[in-house]
Enzyme design. Structure first.
Site, PDB file in Angstrom:
ATOM      1  N   HIS A  31       0.826  -1.214   0.000  1.00 16.50           N
ATOM      2  CA  HIS A  31       0.000   0.000   0.000  1.00 16.50           C
ATOM      3  C   HIS A  31       0.861   1.265   0.000  1.00 16.50           C
ATOM      4  CE1 HIS A  31      -3.292  -2.726   1.127  1.00 16.50           C
ATOM      5  NE2 HIS A  31      -4.102  -1.762   0.725  1.00 16.50           N
ATOM      6  N   LYS A  60      -0.987   5.036   4.640  1.00 11.69           N
ATOM      7  CA  LYS A  60      -1.972   4.139   5.269  1.00 11.69           C
ATOM      8  C   LYS A  60      -1.672   3.985   6.755  1.00 11.69           C
ATOM      9  CE  LYS A  60      -4.176  -0.381   4.648  1.00 11.69           C
ATOM     10  NZ  LYS A  60      -5.495   0.220   4.948  1.00 11.69           N
TER      11      LYS A  60
HETATM   12  N1  LIG Z   1     -13.038  -0.807   1.777  1.00 10.93           N
HETATM   13  C1  LIG Z   1     -12.335  -0.272   0.776  1.00 10.93           C
HETATM   14  O1  LIG Z   1     -12.525  -0.614  -0.408  1.00 10.93           O
HETATM   15  C2  LIG Z   1     -11.311   0.745   1.083  1.00 10.93           C
HETATM   16  C3  LIG Z   1     -11.083   1.090   2.382  1.00 10.93           C
HETATM   17  N2  LIG Z   1     -10.200   2.080   2.678  1.00 10.93           N
HETATM   18  C4  LIG Z   1     -10.134   2.436   4.085  1.00 10.93           C
HETATM   19  O2  LIG Z   1     -10.876   3.646   4.251  1.00 10.93           O
HETATM   20  C5  LIG Z   1     -10.306   4.434   5.302  1.00 10.93           C
HETATM   21  C6  LIG Z   1      -9.966   5.812   4.774  1.00 10.93           C
HETATM   22  O3  LIG Z   1      -8.936   5.719   3.823  1.00 10.93           O
HETATM   23  P1  LIG Z   1      -8.361   7.017   3.107  1.00 10.93           P
HETATM   24  O4  LIG Z   1      -9.442   7.751   2.414  1.00 10.93           O
HETATM   25  O5  LIG Z   1      -7.172   6.601   2.348  1.00 10.93           O
HETATM   26  O6  LIG Z   1      -7.885   7.851   4.388  1.00 10.93           O
HETATM   27  P2  LIG Z   1      -7.765   9.450   4.567  1.00 10.93           P
HETATM   28  O7  LIG Z   1      -6.931   9.655   5.790  1.00 10.93           O
HETATM   29  O8  LIG Z   1      -7.334  10.068   3.292  1.00 10.93           O
HETATM   30  O9  LIG Z   1      -9.276   9.908   4.856  1.00 10.93           O
HETATM   31  C7  LIG Z   1      -9.937   9.812   6.079  1.00 10.93           C
HETATM   32  C8  LIG Z   1     -10.681  11.116   6.271  1.00 10.93           C
HETATM   33  O10 LIG Z   1     -11.540  11.003   7.396  1.00 10.93           O
HETATM   34  C9  LIG Z   1     -11.437  12.229   8.109  1.00 10.93           C
HETATM   35  N3  LIG Z   1     -11.926  12.102   9.466  1.00 10.93           N
HETATM   36  C10 LIG Z   1     -11.257  11.819  10.602  1.00 10.93           C
HETATM   37  N4  LIG Z   1     -12.092  11.826  11.640  1.00 10.93           N
HETATM   38  C11 LIG Z   1     -13.323  12.106  11.167  1.00 10.93           C
HETATM   39  C12 LIG Z   1     -14.612  12.237  11.757  1.00 10.93           C
HETATM   40  N5  LIG Z   1     -14.804  12.089  13.078  1.00 10.93           N
HETATM   41  N6  LIG Z   1     -15.669  12.514  10.947  1.00 10.93           N
HETATM   42  C13 LIG Z   1     -15.512  12.668   9.636  1.00 10.93           C
HETATM   43  N7  LIG Z   1     -14.302  12.575   9.014  1.00 10.93           N
HETATM   44  C14 LIG Z   1     -13.233  12.278   9.770  1.00 10.93           C
HETATM   45  C15 LIG Z   1      -9.965  12.545   8.011  1.00 10.93           C
HETATM   46  O11 LIG Z   1      -9.669  13.876   8.398  1.00 10.93           O
HETATM   47  P3  LIG Z   1      -8.186  14.224   8.950  1.00 10.93           P
HETATM   48  O12 LIG Z   1      -7.247  13.877   7.842  1.00 10.93           O
HETATM   49  O13 LIG Z   1      -8.273  15.684   9.264  1.00 10.93           O
HETATM   50  O14 LIG Z   1      -7.978  13.348  10.160  1.00 10.93           O
HETATM   51  C16 LIG Z   1      -9.738  12.294   6.548  1.00 10.93           C
HETATM   52  O15 LIG Z   1     -10.102  13.398   5.747  1.00 10.93           O
HETATM   53  C17 LIG Z   1      -9.102   3.622   5.811  1.00 10.93           C
HETATM   54  O16 LIG Z   1      -9.497   2.828   6.901  1.00 10.93           O
HETATM   55  C18 LIG Z   1      -8.755   2.734   4.617  1.00 10.93           C
HETATM   56  O17 LIG Z   1      -8.079   1.573   4.966  1.00 10.93           O
HETATM   57  C19 LIG Z   1      -9.483   2.729   1.728  1.00 10.93           C
HETATM   58  C20 LIG Z   1      -9.636   2.395   0.410  1.00 10.93           C
HETATM   59  C21 LIG Z   1     -10.576   1.383  -0.025  1.00 10.93           C
HETATM   60  O1  LIG Z   2      -6.020   2.262   2.991  1.00 13.58           O
HETATM   61  C1  LIG Z   2      -6.177   1.893   1.798  1.00 13.58           C
HETATM   62  O2  LIG Z   2      -5.726   2.521   0.838  1.00 13.58           O
HETATM   63  C2  LIG Z   2      -6.962   0.683   1.559  1.00 13.58           C
HETATM   64  N1  LIG Z   2      -7.564   0.126   2.562  1.00 13.58           N
HETATM   65  C3  LIG Z   2      -8.341  -1.061   2.524  1.00 13.58           C
HETATM   66  C4  LIG Z   2      -7.658  -2.157   3.296  1.00 13.58           C
HETATM   67  O3  LIG Z   2      -7.037  -1.882   4.342  1.00 13.58           O
HETATM   68  O4  LIG Z   2      -7.753  -3.321   2.887  1.00 13.58           O
HETATM   69  C5  LIG Z   2      -8.723  -1.446   1.113  1.00 13.58           C
HETATM   70  C6  LIG Z   2      -7.651  -1.240   0.099  1.00 13.58           C
HETATM   71  O5  LIG Z   2      -6.640  -2.168   0.323  1.00 13.58           O
HETATM   72  C7  LIG Z   2      -7.114   0.181   0.172  1.00 13.58           C
END
Ligand SMILES: NC(=O)C1=CN([C@@H]2O[C@H](COP(=O)(O)OP(=O)(O)OC[C@H]3O[C@@H](n4cnc5c(N)ncnc54)[C@H](OP(=O)(O)O)[C@@H]3O)[C@@H](O)[C@H]2O)C=CC1
Ligand SMILES: O=C(O)C1=N[C@H](C(=O)O)C[C@H](O)C1
EC number: 1.17.1.8
Length: 255
Positions: free
Chosen positions: A142, A146
């Protein structure tokens, strides 16, 4: 009356997003906005009031493992169905969500470790292969921003493989290591070794390596762009209100 995209508001599903300014949240907002049948009614991030989401019919959460449970409890209390991609869901957390849903039987929640269609198939293929090989290891790769390791996808894959191995009566994966630098053999998730790589330039990638007598099988999936997750997210957004209770993974929705 239609909006500038030709949408008729009354016919659209109202969608709110938690984590709207994050890497995934930005893509989700764009995808919802571009869909004729969906209306983005709230885009909430850290520091914003959650009340903006109260008029939504479905909320999508891509935040962090620290805050997702509180968001989910609040959404269920409000009667809003939820699609959750945020990682960190242990069996204990899933049980907690089921408990909240018991008081709100009309609400649906879909929690998926990975919304990429290819990734869902990769996990299914790996679970299918698991019973045929004595050795298996997972290598997930990744982007370096992350927060969690190993990834939710790798953890979910390892658990599915462990279950398939147990059902097939397979014993522990053979490994003679006696002298180990801590971490060299990766994390042990229910008997399956998982290695987490972090590097600039990567998005989300996973290999499942199986070994049997005289052969190996590698099952690999690559997400090169976060748009790869959007068809799965939109599928869940459209389906979740017709699936009261908790759905884990996209498998049931794809079938
Ligand atoms: N299931 C799937 O297919 C996928 C899952 N993911 C997962 O999704 C999650 C997010 O990933 P990603 O977008 O890369 O992470 P990011 O850190 O880019 O985004 C998370 C966002 O949530 C915000 N945040 C934090 N606390 C709060 C709150 N209380 N209310 C609302 N927003 C909040 C953060 O703000 P701030 O930065 O200011 O803290 C940030 O903008 C991770 O757990 C990742 O593993 C990711 C990709 C695909
Ligand atoms: O944080 C990410 O980017 C992603 N998070 C998810 C995970 O932890 O499996 C899904 C994907 O791998 C991207």
């Amino acid at each position: 009356m239609t909006d500038e995209q030709g949408k008729t508001p009354a016919q659209q599903l109202r969608v709110g997003v938690f984590g709207a300014r994050g890497r995934m949240g930005i893509e989700v907002c764009k995808a919802v906005d571009a869909a004729d049948d969906l209306a983005l009614t709230a885009a909430v991030d850290q520091g914003d009031s959650r009340s903006a989401v109260s008029t939504a019919e479905v909320v999508v959460d891509f935040t962090t493992p620290d805050v997702v449970m509180d968001n989910l409890r609040w959404s269920i209390e409000q009667g809003i169905s939820a699609v959750v991609g945020t990682t960190g869901f242990t069996e204990q957390r899933l049980e907690q969500v089921r408990g909240w849903l018991a008081d709100k039987p009309e609400v649906g929640v879909v929690i998926a470790p990975n919304f990429g269609i290819g990734a869902v198939l990769m996990m299914q293929f790996a679970a299918r292969a698991a019973r045929h090989f004595e050795s298996v290891e997972i290598i997930e790769q990744h982007h370096p921003r992350k927060l969690d390791a190993p990834s939710g996808t790798a953890t979910h894959t390892a658990r599915q493989i462990a279950r398939a191995r147990a059902e097939a009566g397979l014993g522990p994966v053979p490994d003679a290591t006696k002298d180990e630098v801590p971490g060299a053999r990766g994390a042990d998730i229910e008997g399956v070794r998982v290695h987490a790589v972090r590097a600039t330039g990567l998005v989300a990638h996973q290999e499942v390596l199986f070994g049997g007598t005289g052969e190996t099988l590698t099952i690999r999936h690559d997400s090169y762009d976060r748009v790869s997750f959007m068809p799965g997210v939109l599928l869940a957004v459209r389906a979740v209100r017709n699936r009261p209770g908790l759905t884990v993974g996209l498998d049931a929705l794809l079938d």
